[in-house]
Design a protein around this motif. Structure first.
Motif, mmCIF file in Angstrom:
data_model
loop_
_atom_site.group_PDB
_atom_site.id
_atom_site.type_symbol
_atom_site.label_atom_id
_atom_site.label_comp_id
_atom_site.label_asym_id
_atom_site.label_seq_id
_atom_site.Cartn_x
_atom_site.Cartn_y
_atom_site.Cartn_z
ATOM 1 N N PHE A 65 47.033 42.359 23.898
ATOM 2 C CA PHE A 65 46.148 41.437 24.629
ATOM 3 C C PHE A 65 44.680 41.729 24.351
ATOM 4 C CE2 PHE A 65 50.165 41.512 26.818
ATOM 5 C CZ PHE A 65 50.454 40.170 26.924
ATOM 6 N N THR A 110 41.351 39.747 25.094
ATOM 7 C CA THR A 110 40.985 39.785 26.512
ATOM 8 C C THR A 110 40.081 40.988 26.805
ATOM 9 O OG1 THR A 110 42.933 41.074 27.091
ATOM 10 C CG2 THR A 110 43.129 38.694 27.275
ATOM 11 N N ASP A 123 36.830 40.584 28.594
ATOM 12 C CA ASP A 123 36.784 40.216 30.016
ATOM 13 C C ASP A 123 36.032 41.247 30.844
ATOM 14 O OD1 ASP A 123 38.304 38.174 29.202
ATOM 15 O OD2 ASP A 123 39.955 38.465 30.626
ATOM 16 N N GLY A 179 46.902 38.867 36.128
ATOM 17 C CA GLY A 179 45.740 39.479 35.488
ATOM 18 C C GLY A 179 45.836 40.979 35.344
ATOM 19 N N TYR A 188 44.068 40.864 31.821
ATOM 20 C CA TYR A 188 42.893 40.006 31.662
ATOM 21 C C TYR A 188 42.248 39.831 33.026
ATOM 22 C CZ TYR A 188 46.037 36.374 33.417
ATOM 23 O OH TYR A 188 46.915 35.672 34.191
ATOM 24 N N ASP A 189 41.045 39.313 33.057
ATOM 25 C CA ASP A 189 40.359 39.136 34.329
ATOM 26 C C ASP A 189 40.606 37.716 34.849
ATOM 27 O OD1 ASP A 189 38.570 38.760 36.431
ATOM 28 O OD2 ASP A 189 37.177 40.234 35.590
ATOM 29 N N ARG A 198 39.310 34.134 33.261
ATOM 30 C CA ARG A 198 40.245 33.252 32.550
ATOM 31 C C ARG A 198 40.541 31.958 33.298
ATOM 32 N NH1 ARG A 198 40.872 34.705 27.145
ATOM 33 N NH2 ARG A 198 39.770 36.693 27.216
#
Lengths: 258, 288
Positions: B79, B85, B88, B215, B218-219, B223
């Motif tokens: 990721f 990501t 992020d 999440g 990722y944030d 996103r």
């Protein structure tokens, strides 16, 4: 009213009342279809079928009573015991008691990967003993179970007789007020059997009341004064053990001939 | 042998002699008292389960540490690196690792808690004790082993070049809240899985789906920024992603959830545990 007075006198000794207990199980009727698809469909769509395990059984137990429950396999004995021990709810009827009866037989925690010693501690705690009481009763459990040499080995290495002894030791550590004995002594060698019977006799003297569950007439005759004979969940006879057992044995005899 | 009593006579006799009903769960307060009385059993059962797990694996509790670190490595590559990501968060490594540890704790509490009633029938069928003690013991077991391994987050953050702050001391509490939330969910799923054993197959699937939308790698705020309002609101009120943010905030102050999100997670956790306990009490002794 004088009559009520004597009633209250006698009722002081009442320790357990089983009131019109009926136990039914709902199961899916499994029909065997020809193709796998048919079988799956009948599994999912299958009609629910009700099994009458116990029909309308009532009795009262007084302090000092020893009651026997006798009947051939599948007569509903074990279902009644589970209801009396509070492990299962009856479909209809109710059970009243001074304290929840303790079940002796298959019960007792066992985690096969743990040592016998850890299983004893866990089992006693599960029965509601405090850590101090566990320390107090622990030597007694080892003595009764006779597992001194293998107590630190994992339970999965035990023979079935050794496992039975461990469970027996845990279950009988503390003397209960009402004791349910469900064919507990079926396993084990003669030496253990003697020790177990001695411990049981000790408990029966101290306990308020004992209910013996067995299909063996000899055991019931030795240990009880009154008994109830069940067949397919229905009471066939109830009363003095000496009166009931001959009927049961006669029934067994004719059943065998058939 | 007495002549059988009628139900009314039996009830009257029982009341006169002070007997109580065996076949019915007692008052709720008595249920809670029973749970408290058997607290030593709960603790001992949690320890026993940990020992069994440790005996079966050569590296024992070390797996609690290795597993999230290994997963973090995979996620970082898949990721952070491939899908990008990692932009992020400026502190993506700490962001990712603290997220994975938090998620693993939630997932293991919920997963083991969901299965515990269905897999310990021999226990519940032979002994009479409040069955809620089983999911409690499981939550305890998973939380204690996760807390130990989560200590590795500190050296990771230090090596990454972060300076210790007072907030770092809050890590055990964010883990505790995560675990309590997982426990609250398992109070419901455990009884469903016990009733319909097939449902156990769904537990890992639901967890997997939740992991991807919560999440972990990722944030969520970044996103879902351009997503429709409804989707964005749902994503922000996802309890799991609030919990992830909360743990991350220990190391990365910018991650701290909004006050209303904190109140939300507190209320939903308390509601799940209270309702779940009542539901357990009500279902007690209906099994077998």
């Amino acid at each position: 009213m004088a009559e009520q007075g004597t009633g209250a006198q006698a009722s002081d000794d009442v320790i357990l009342i089983a009131d019109h207990i009926t136990i039914e199980y709902e199961v899916l009727a499994q029909r065997h279809g020809k193709s796998p698809l048919q079988r799956v469909v009948s599994q999912v769509m299958g009609r629910k079928q009700i099994i009458h395990a116990v029909s309308d059984v009532s009795f009262t137990l007084r302090r000092g009573d020893a009651l026997g429950l006798i009947g051939s396999n599948g007569s509903g004995k074990s279902s009644i015991v589970r209801v009396l021990a509070g492990l299962q709810r009856p479909t209809r009827g109710s059970v009243w008691a001074t304290s929840t009866p303790a079940m002796l037989g298959v019960s007792g925690v066992t985690m096969p990967d743990l040592s016998g010693s850890r299983n004893i501690r866990l089992g006693l705690l599960a029965l509601g003993l405090s850590p101090e009481e566990v320390t107090e009763f622990y030597p007694k459990v080892i003595e009764v179970s006779g597992l001194k040499d293998s107590i630190h080995l994992p339970v999965r290495t035990y023979s079935s007789g050794m496992k039975a002894r461990l469970k027996f030791g845990i279950a009988t550590a503390r003397t209960p007020e009402i004791l349910l004995v469900d064919e507990a002594l079926g396993v084990g060698d003669s030496k253990f059997r003697a020790a177990a019977e001695a411990r049981l006799a000790e408990i029966q003297r101290a306990a308020g009341a004992v209910i013996q569950v067995n299909h063996n007439a000899a055991t019931i005759e030795e240990t009880t004064k009154t008994c109830i004979w069940l067949e397919r969940g229905v009471v066939r006879a109830a009363g003095r053990t000496a009166d009931v057992l001959p009927m049961y044995e006669e029934y067994l005899g004719t059943a065998r001939k058939r | 042998m007495d002549t059988p009593l009628t139900t009314e006579e039996a009830a009257a006799l029982a009341r006169r002699t002070g007997l109580h009903r065996v076949d019915k769960a007692g008052e709720f307060s008595a249920y809670l008292r029973d749970c408290w009385r058997l607290r030593h059993f709960t603790g001992n059962y949690a320890i026993s389960r940990t020992i069994v797990d440790t005996v079966q694996n050569r590296l024992g509790l070390f797996w609690q540490l290795l597993n999230p670190l290994f997963l973090s490595g995979i996620y970082y590559f898949a990721f952070g690196f491939i899908l990008g990501t990692s932009k992020d968060s400026p502190d993506f490594l700490v962001f990712l690792v603290s997220g994975v540890f938090t998620w693993q704790l939630f997932a293991s509490v919920m997963q083991s808690g969901s299965l515990v009633l269905a897999t310990t029938k021999d226990l519940t069928e032979s002994l009479l004790f409040p069955r809620i003690l089983l999911p409690i013991a499981v939550a305890l077991q998973e939380t204690l082993s996760a807390l130990g391994s989560a200590l590795v987050l500190y050296p990771i953050a230090l090596l990454y070049g972060m300076r210790p702050t007072w907030a770092w001391l809050l890590l055990p509490f964010t883990f505790l809240l995560t675990s309590l939330f997982g426990f609250g969910v398992s109070l419901f799923t455990a009884r469903w899985v016990e009733k319909i054993y097939d449902l156990r197959q769904f537990v890992p699937l639901i967890l997997r789906a939740m992991m991807f939308v919560s999440g972990v790698f990722y944030d969520v705020t970044v996103r879902f920024h351009k997503a429709p309002h409804l989707v964005r609101t749902l994503a922000n009120f996802n309890p799991a992603s609030i919990l992830l943010k909360l743990t991350r905030a220990v190391f990365i102050p910018g991650q701290l959830p909004a006050p209303h999100e904190l109140i939300f997670i507190g209320v939903i956790t308390a509601t799940l545990i209270i309702c779940g306990t009542v539901a357990f009490w009500r279902s007690e002794r209906g099994h077998g």
